[in-house]
Write a protein that holds these residues in place. Structure first.
Motif, PDB file in Angstrom:
ATOM      1  N   TYR A  68       1.143  -1.479  -0.228  1.00 18.94           N
ATOM      2  CA  TYR A  68       0.336  -0.266  -0.243  1.00 18.94           C
ATOM      3  C   TYR A  68       0.611   1.491  -0.230  1.00 18.94           C
ATOM      4  CZ  TYR A  68      -2.789   3.692   1.885  1.00 18.94           C
ATOM      5  OH  TYR A  68      -3.913   5.029   1.711  1.00 18.94           O
ATOM      6  N   CYS A  69       1.537   1.586   0.858  1.00 22.50           N
ATOM      7  CA  CYS A  69       2.675   2.393   0.968  1.00 22.50           C
ATOM      8  C   CYS A  69       3.621   2.861   0.287  1.00 22.50           C
ATOM      9  CB  CYS A  69       4.189   2.610   2.014  1.00 22.50           C
ATOM     10  SG  CYS A  69       3.520   2.593   3.613  1.00 22.50           S
ATOM     11  N   VAL A  70       3.756   1.761  -1.344  1.00 24.41           N
ATOM     12  CA  VAL A  70       4.550   1.728  -2.717  1.00 24.41           C
ATOM     13  C   VAL A  70       3.029   2.131  -3.926  1.00 24.41           C
ATOM     14  CG1 VAL A  70       5.357   0.200  -4.327  1.00 24.41           C
ATOM     15  CG2 VAL A  70       5.918   0.295  -2.189  1.00 24.41           C
ATOM     16  N   GLN A  71       1.432   1.752  -3.293  1.00 26.69           N
ATOM     17  CA  GLN A  71       0.936   2.391  -4.460  1.00 26.69           C
ATOM     18  C   GLN A  71       0.705   4.175  -4.324  1.00 26.69           C
ATOM     19  OE1 GLN A  71      -2.693   3.589  -3.300  1.00 26.69           O
ATOM     20  NE2 GLN A  71      -2.625   3.094  -4.892  1.00 26.69           N
ATOM     21  N   GLY A  82       4.861  12.692 -12.327  1.00 24.21           N
ATOM     22  CA  GLY A  82       6.614  12.337 -12.572  1.00 24.21           C
ATOM     23  C   GLY A  82       7.295  13.247 -11.623  1.00 24.21           C
ATOM     24  N   ARG A  83       6.799  14.152 -10.697  1.00 26.88           N
ATOM     25  CA  ARG A  83       7.769  15.224  -9.675  1.00 26.88           C
ATOM     26  C   ARG A  83       8.632  14.659  -8.725  1.00 26.88           C
ATOM     27  NH1 ARG A  83       4.071  19.055  -6.585  1.00 26.88           N
ATOM     28  NH2 ARG A  83       5.797  20.201  -6.124  1.00 26.88           N
ATOM     29  N   ALA A  84       9.502  15.380  -8.662  1.00 29.98           N
ATOM     30  CA  ALA A  84      10.951  14.415  -8.209  1.00 29.98           C
ATOM     31  C   ALA A  84      10.489  14.127  -6.370  1.00 29.98           C
ATOM     32  CB  ALA A  84      12.189  14.947  -8.086  1.00 29.98           C
ATOM     33  N   ARG A  85       9.811  14.615  -5.358  1.00 27.05           N
ATOM     34  CA  ARG A  85       9.867  14.711  -4.848  1.00 27.05           C
ATOM     35  C   ARG A  85       8.980  13.674  -4.216  1.00 27.05           C
ATOM     36  NH1 ARG A  85       4.708  18.444  -3.199  1.00 27.05           N
ATOM     37  NH2 ARG A  85       5.078  17.260  -0.644  1.00 27.05           N
ATOM     38  N   TYR A  86       8.112  12.861  -5.253  1.00 27.84           N
ATOM     39  CA  TYR A  86       7.801  11.587  -4.930  1.00 27.84           C
ATOM     40  C   TYR A  86       8.251  10.320  -5.048  1.00 27.84           C
ATOM     41  CZ  TYR A  86       3.166  14.270  -4.102  1.00 27.84           C
ATOM     42  OH  TYR A  86       2.336  15.385  -3.879  1.00 27.84           O
ATOM     43  N   PRO A  89      10.421   8.352  -1.699  1.00 29.15           N
ATOM     44  CA  PRO A  89       9.023   8.091  -1.595  1.00 29.15           C
ATOM     45  C   PRO A  89       9.110   6.647  -1.526  1.00 29.15           C
ATOM     46  CG  PRO A  89       8.843   9.765  -0.998  1.00 29.15           C
ATOM     47  CD  PRO A  89       9.632   9.830  -1.749  1.00 29.15           C
ATOM     48  N   MET A  90       8.586   7.039  -3.360  1.00 33.29           N
ATOM     49  CA  MET A  90       8.619   5.574  -3.888  1.00 33.29           C
ATOM     50  C   MET A  90       9.294   4.166  -4.097  1.00 33.29           C
ATOM     51  SD  MET A  90       6.814   4.952  -8.042  1.00 33.29           S
ATOM     52  CE  MET A  90       8.635   5.929  -8.404  1.00 33.29           C
ATOM     53  N   LEU A  91      10.747   4.697  -4.522  1.00 33.19           N
ATOM     54  CA  LEU A  91      11.600   3.455  -4.593  1.00 33.19           C
ATOM     55  C   LEU A  91      12.161   3.013  -2.837  1.00 33.19           C
ATOM     56  CD1 LEU A  91      14.104   5.632  -7.137  1.00 33.19           C
ATOM     57  CD2 LEU A  91      12.132   3.686  -7.472  1.00 33.19           C
ATOM     58  N   THR A  92      11.832   4.075  -2.303  1.00 31.41           N
ATOM     59  CA  THR A  92      11.987   3.651  -0.633  1.00 31.41           C
ATOM     60  C   THR A  92      11.430   2.137  -0.579  1.00 31.41           C
ATOM     61  OG1 THR A  92      13.413   5.326  -0.297  1.00 31.41           O
ATOM     62  CG2 THR A  92      12.590   4.098   1.592  1.00 31.41           C
ATOM     63  N   TYR A  93      10.363   2.658  -0.950  1.00 29.48           N
ATOM     64  CA  TYR A  93       9.100   1.540  -0.531  1.00 29.48           C
ATOM     65  C   TYR A  93       9.862   0.432  -1.273  1.00 29.48           C
ATOM     66  CZ  TYR A  93       6.856   4.572   3.032  1.00 29.48           C
ATOM     67  OH  TYR A  93       6.447   5.511   4.260  1.00 29.48           O
ATOM     68  N   ALA A  94       9.402   0.744  -2.309  1.00 32.57           N
ATOM     69  CA  ALA A  94       9.667  -0.607  -3.123  1.00 32.57           C
ATOM     70  C   ALA A  94      10.843  -1.278  -3.043  1.00 32.57           C
ATOM     71  CB  ALA A  94       9.773   0.175  -4.879  1.00 32.57           C
ATOM     72  N   ALA A  95      12.433  -0.951  -2.211  1.00 32.37           N
ATOM     73  CA  ALA A  95      12.631  -1.147  -1.734  1.00 32.37           C
ATOM     74  C   ALA A  95      12.890  -2.332  -0.182  1.00 32.37           C
ATOM     75  CB  ALA A  95      14.468  -0.453  -1.427  1.00 32.37           C
TER      76      ALA A  95
END
Length: 277
Positions: A68-71, A82-86, A89-95
């Motif tokens: 859910y966090c990734v979603q 594609g704003r850089a601020r998001y 978080p997206m890549l960290t949760y995906a990792a």
């Protein structure tokens, strides 16, 4: 002199009320929609309790939270084009999901049986976010179906089965998933009649019809589900009519939804634990 003081005080008030950079960055990492967390967690937690708690089901529930966090981060990334601020978080949760999820896949490859369904629902959610329709019925339906379906694999890992994934469609898990799919979509319609579609007679009629349907279906299966349907139907009829002259109904919708969510969780969990399979 007095005018300057007032201007200075107003400027200080604006600075005080303005979100700090730290607060804004925190919001990039945490979902600001508590109702979404309720939808995500309730079916999985009911399945965790009714299916028999186990360390494997704990593992899957944690992975589901990370999903859910990734979603929600990916949805913000898509909506913002594609704003850089998001991105972070997206890549960290995906990792984190990969670190905890790959060992789970190696231990329980059977979970991939569910991959196509969740992939389609995830894609539907991102498409809706990209088109800035994250609050549409289709987006809501994707969330409801994904969270409800998660009850089945969580049940597959419960201690009530002699071994994990002994059954791919255990009756208890299917029952929980179906019950939540009906109830959570009812909540979606109810909240819309209170906020975004307030005053829309078609949405109100659709909400009443859906609640009447789940009440009838509930009584066909058990008295517990029937009583839950009656409670939710009464809420769907009484609250929108009683608040139709109020200017703001967000707080009323939030409070009533919290109460009904607690009742739904309690009754569905109790029914899943006590009714014969």
């Amino acid at each position: 002199m007095s005018a300057r003081v007032h201007v200075s005080l107003d400027a200080m008030a604006d600075q005080t009320n303005r979100p700090t950079r730290r607060t804004l960055k925190l919001r990039d990492w945490i979902s600001t929609e508590p109702g979404a967390w309720v939808i995500v967690l309730m079916p999985a937690l009911t399945a965790f309790i009714a299916g028999g708690p186990s360390w494997n089901s704990v593992w899957l529930v944690v992975l589901w939270c990370l999903c859910y966090c990734v979603q929600f981060c990916a949805a913000r990334f898509a909506k913002s084009r594609g704003r850089a601020r998001y991105r972070a978080p997206m890549l960290t949760y995906a990792a984190l999901l990969a670190i905890l999820g790959v060992p789970f896949l190696l231990k329980f490859p059977e979970i991939l049986w569910w991959a196509p369904l969740f992939a389609v629902l995830f894609a539907g959610s991102l498409i809706c976010s990209y088109n800035r329709a994250e609050h549409s019925i289709i987006a809501n339906l994707c969330a409801v179906l994904a969270s409800s379906a998660m009850a089945i694999p969580v049940t597959c890992l419960g201690s009530h089965l002699s071994r994990p994934f002994q059954e791919m469609l255990p009756a208890r898990g299917v029952e929980i998933a179906c019950a939540y799919a009906l109830v959570l979509f009812a909540s979606v319609l109810y909240v819309k009649t209170m906020i975004r579609e307030r005053g829309n007679s078609r949405y109100l009629a659709a909400s009443w019809a859906w609640h009447a349907l789940i009440t009838a279906v509930g009584f066909c299966f058990s008295l517990i589900y029937g009583i839950l349907g009656v409670i939710l139907l009464a809420r769907a009829i009484i609250v929108p009519l009683a608040t139709r002259n109020l200017k703001q109904t967000v707080k009323v919708a939030g409070i009533s939804e919290c109460v009904s969510s607690l009742i739904s969780f309690s009754l569905i969990t109790y029914a899943a634990m006590t009714l014969p399979m």
